[in-house]
Design a protein around this motif. Structure first.
Motif, short mmCIF file in Angstrom:
data_model
loop_
_atom_site.label_atom_id
_atom_site.label_comp_id
_atom_site.label_asym_id
_atom_site.label_seq_id
_atom_site.Cartn_x
_atom_site.Cartn_y
_atom_site.Cartn_z
N GLN A 194 78.94 -3.16 50.13
CA GLN A 194 79.26 -1.58 49.63
C GLN A 194 80.34 -1.26 49.17
O GLN A 194 81.83 -2.39 49.99
CB GLN A 194 78.96 -1.28 51.81
CG GLN A 194 77.93 -1.02 51.68
CD GLN A 194 77.16 -0.36 53.45
OE1 GLN A 194 78.44 0.42 54.12
NE2 GLN A 194 76.10 0.27 53.45
N ASN A 237 84.22 -3.01 59.92
CA ASN A 237 82.76 -3.03 59.23
C ASN A 237 83.30 -2.75 57.83
O ASN A 237 82.03 -2.25 56.86
CB ASN A 237 82.74 -0.61 59.72
CG ASN A 237 82.18 -1.23 61.06
OD1 ASN A 237 82.01 -1.95 61.96
ND2 ASN A 237 81.61 0.67 61.98
N ALA A 238 84.50 -1.52 57.45
CA ALA A 238 84.26 -1.25 55.46
C ALA A 238 84.69 -2.56 55.22
O ALA A 238 83.74 -3.22 54.46
CB ALA A 238 85.64 -0.87 55.61
N ALA A 258 72.59 -2.43 59.87
CA ALA A 258 72.54 -1.58 58.16
C ALA A 258 71.13 -2.45 57.58
O ALA A 258 71.42 -2.64 56.67
CB ALA A 258 73.91 -1.29 57.94
N ASN A 259 71.43 -3.32 57.68
CA ASN A 259 70.89 -4.27 57.43
C ASN A 259 69.01 -3.94 57.00
O ASN A 259 68.71 -3.03 57.54
CB ASN A 259 70.13 -6.27 57.08
CG ASN A 259 69.76 -6.52 58.64
OD1 ASN A 259 69.05 -5.46 59.56
ND2 ASN A 259 70.20 -7.65 59.54
N ASN A 291 77.72 -3.48 64.61
CA ASN A 291 77.15 -2.37 63.08
C ASN A 291 77.02 -2.31 62.11
O ASN A 291 75.61 -2.11 61.30
CB ASN A 291 78.76 -1.39 63.35
CG ASN A 291 78.96 -0.28 64.58
OD1 ASN A 291 77.47 -0.38 65.19
ND2 ASN A 291 80.14 -0.31 64.96
N VAL A 292 77.47 -3.01 61.43
CA VAL A 292 76.78 -3.69 60.38
C VAL A 292 75.83 -4.64 59.85
O VAL A 292 75.07 -3.79 59.38
CB VAL A 292 78.39 -4.50 59.24
CG1 VAL A 292 77.49 -4.97 58.23
CG2 VAL A 292 79.79 -4.10 59.76
N SER A 311 82.21 -4.22 65.41
CA SER A 311 81.67 -4.37 63.79
C SER A 311 80.62 -4.88 63.69
O SER A 311 79.49 -4.38 62.89
CB SER A 311 83.12 -4.65 63.75
OG SER A 311 83.32 -4.34 61.65
N LEU A 313 77.01 -6.64 52.76
CA LEU A 313 76.11 -4.75 52.06
C LEU A 313 76.29 -5.19 50.69
O LEU A 313 75.77 -4.25 50.44
CB LEU A 313 76.02 -4.29 53.46
CG LEU A 313 75.06 -4.44 54.46
CD1 LEU A 313 75.40 -3.45 55.83
CD2 LEU A 313 73.85 -5.18 54.68
N LEU A 355 83.09 -5.82 56.17
CA LEU A 355 81.73 -6.45 56.87
C LEU A 355 81.45 -6.19 55.63
O LEU A 355 79.89 -7.06 54.85
CB LEU A 355 81.98 -7.00 58.04
CG LEU A 355 82.76 -7.60 58.99
CD1 LEU A 355 82.23 -7.70 60.21
CD2 LEU A 355 82.48 -9.06 58.70
N ALA A 356 81.35 -4.70 55.49
CA ALA A 356 79.44 -4.33 54.93
C ALA A 356 80.28 -4.12 53.26
O ALA A 356 78.89 -4.63 52.76
CB ALA A 356 80.50 -2.48 54.84
N ARG A 357 81.18 -4.68 52.76
CA ARG A 357 81.71 -4.81 51.59
C ARG A 357 81.02 -5.97 51.37
O ARG A 357 80.07 -6.73 50.11
CB ARG A 357 83.01 -4.83 51.50
CG ARG A 357 83.69 -5.47 49.90
CD ARG A 357 83.10 -4.44 49.00
NE ARG A 357 83.33 -4.74 47.42
CZ ARG A 357 82.76 -5.67 47.08
NH1 ARG A 357 81.83 -6.24 46.94
NH2 ARG A 357 83.03 -5.81 45.30
#
Length: 309
Positions: A130, A120-121, A186-187, A182-183, A179, A128, A123-125
């Motif tokens: 993050q 998650n972290a 959040a788009n 989930n990511v 994962s 997105l 892919l979000a980085r």
């Protein structure tokens, strides 16, 4: 992980009854669903069991959306996102989880899925932008080490059939599917949609994908006659999907995503305890050390709030 917003409640907010009660309910239900899945695997092929779960859950989730007066028209972009979530979360993730539990105990699968924070972290980085905190990286490393010890213990206890390795691969595939889902939720498109509306359509698409996969992999629909099977399916559909998702997302609104994610640690503890009592999971010093490391690592990772500067 992103930093909590300045208006987040104090840490003791988790002790308030209006927050602590739903937190406990979600942890107890999700912690128990891992064991209930075992009964589903014995009653029908995995893909058909997942299909029946969402045959029951989908209309119930639409009913929740209607009761909450959330719009069901989510537009073309919303429908595309819902299909993607249905394919990855409610089809891919669940099919891999059900199959993983054919080779690993439910508690071990739950612990592995608990590492969802790591992809998650990452892919979000990437997707997105993050940031990832130092504490999150340290905690994730500790948790991975703990998972490694648990899997070594599992391999030693299992028959020499190589099925543990297959179970690990299936659990990792389930984690990656969840994962990605989930990511992507959040788009920008996902943030603009009511969550229950998105979930309703995603479950519908997931149900259709599961039925197609079931027909391809196991032939025509397999409809078990066991009352216990359908009781378990109803529990997974209504309690494990429809009841818990609104409660969990309400926790996110009240606590923020970081603190609400502490629920994942409670879920792992409950799943491992249930596995011990009902599946005869045997605790060796290696397994105890692994469980303690995995839990400690997850707690450290979940406590990370301030991004690296």
């Amino acid at each position: 992980m992103t930093a909590d917003s300045p208006d987040q409640p104090a840490p003791h907010a988790l002790l308030r009854p209006q927050i602590a009660l739903p937190f406990l309910i979600v942890a107890l239900i999700w912690g128990s669903t891992w064991f209930v899945i075992l009964g589903q695997n014995q009653g029908a092929p995995a893909s058909w069991s997942v299909t029946w779960r969402f045959v029951l859950a989908t209309p119930a989730m639409f009913a929740v959306a209607l009761v909450m007066r959330r719009p069901l028209r989510i537009g073309p972009a919303g429908q595309r996102l819902a299909f993607f979530v249905g394919l990855t979360q409610f089809c891919g993730n669940y099919n891999f989880v059900y199959r993983a539990e054919e080779h690993l105990t439910s508690g071990i699968v739950a612990v592995m899925i608990g590492l969802l924070l790591v992809p998650n972290a990452i892919l979000a980085r990437v997707l997105l932008k993050q940031p990832i905190t130092r504490r999150f990286a340290v905690g994730s490393t500790i948790a991975i080490a703990g998972i490694g010890l648990l899997l070594v213990h599992e391999a030693r206890e299992a028959p020499l059939s190589g099925h543990v390795v297959l179970g690990v691969v299936l659990a990792l595939a389930a984690m990656l599917c969840a994962s990605v889902s989930n990511v992507m939720q959040a788009n920008e498109t996902g943030r603009a949609l009511p969550m229950v509306s998105l979930l309703s359509w995603a479950m519908l698409y997931g149900m259709i994908c599961n039925a197609v996969l079931g027909w391809i992999t196991a032939g025509p629909p397999v409809i078990p006659s066991s009352g216990a099977y359908w009781a378990g399916t109803a529990y997974l559909a209504i309690m494990g999907s429809v009841v818990t998702f609104p409660l969990y997302y309400n926790l996110i609104r009240q606590l923020g995503a970081g603190r609400a994610a502490y629920n994942g640690v409670a879920v792992i503890v409950i799943a491992m305890l249930i596995s011990t009592v009902l599946e005869g999971y045997r605790w060796s010093p290696l397994a105890i050390a692994g469980a303690l490391l995995a839990t400690a690592g997850l707690v450290i990772a979940l406590r990370a709030r301030k991004p690296v500067t």
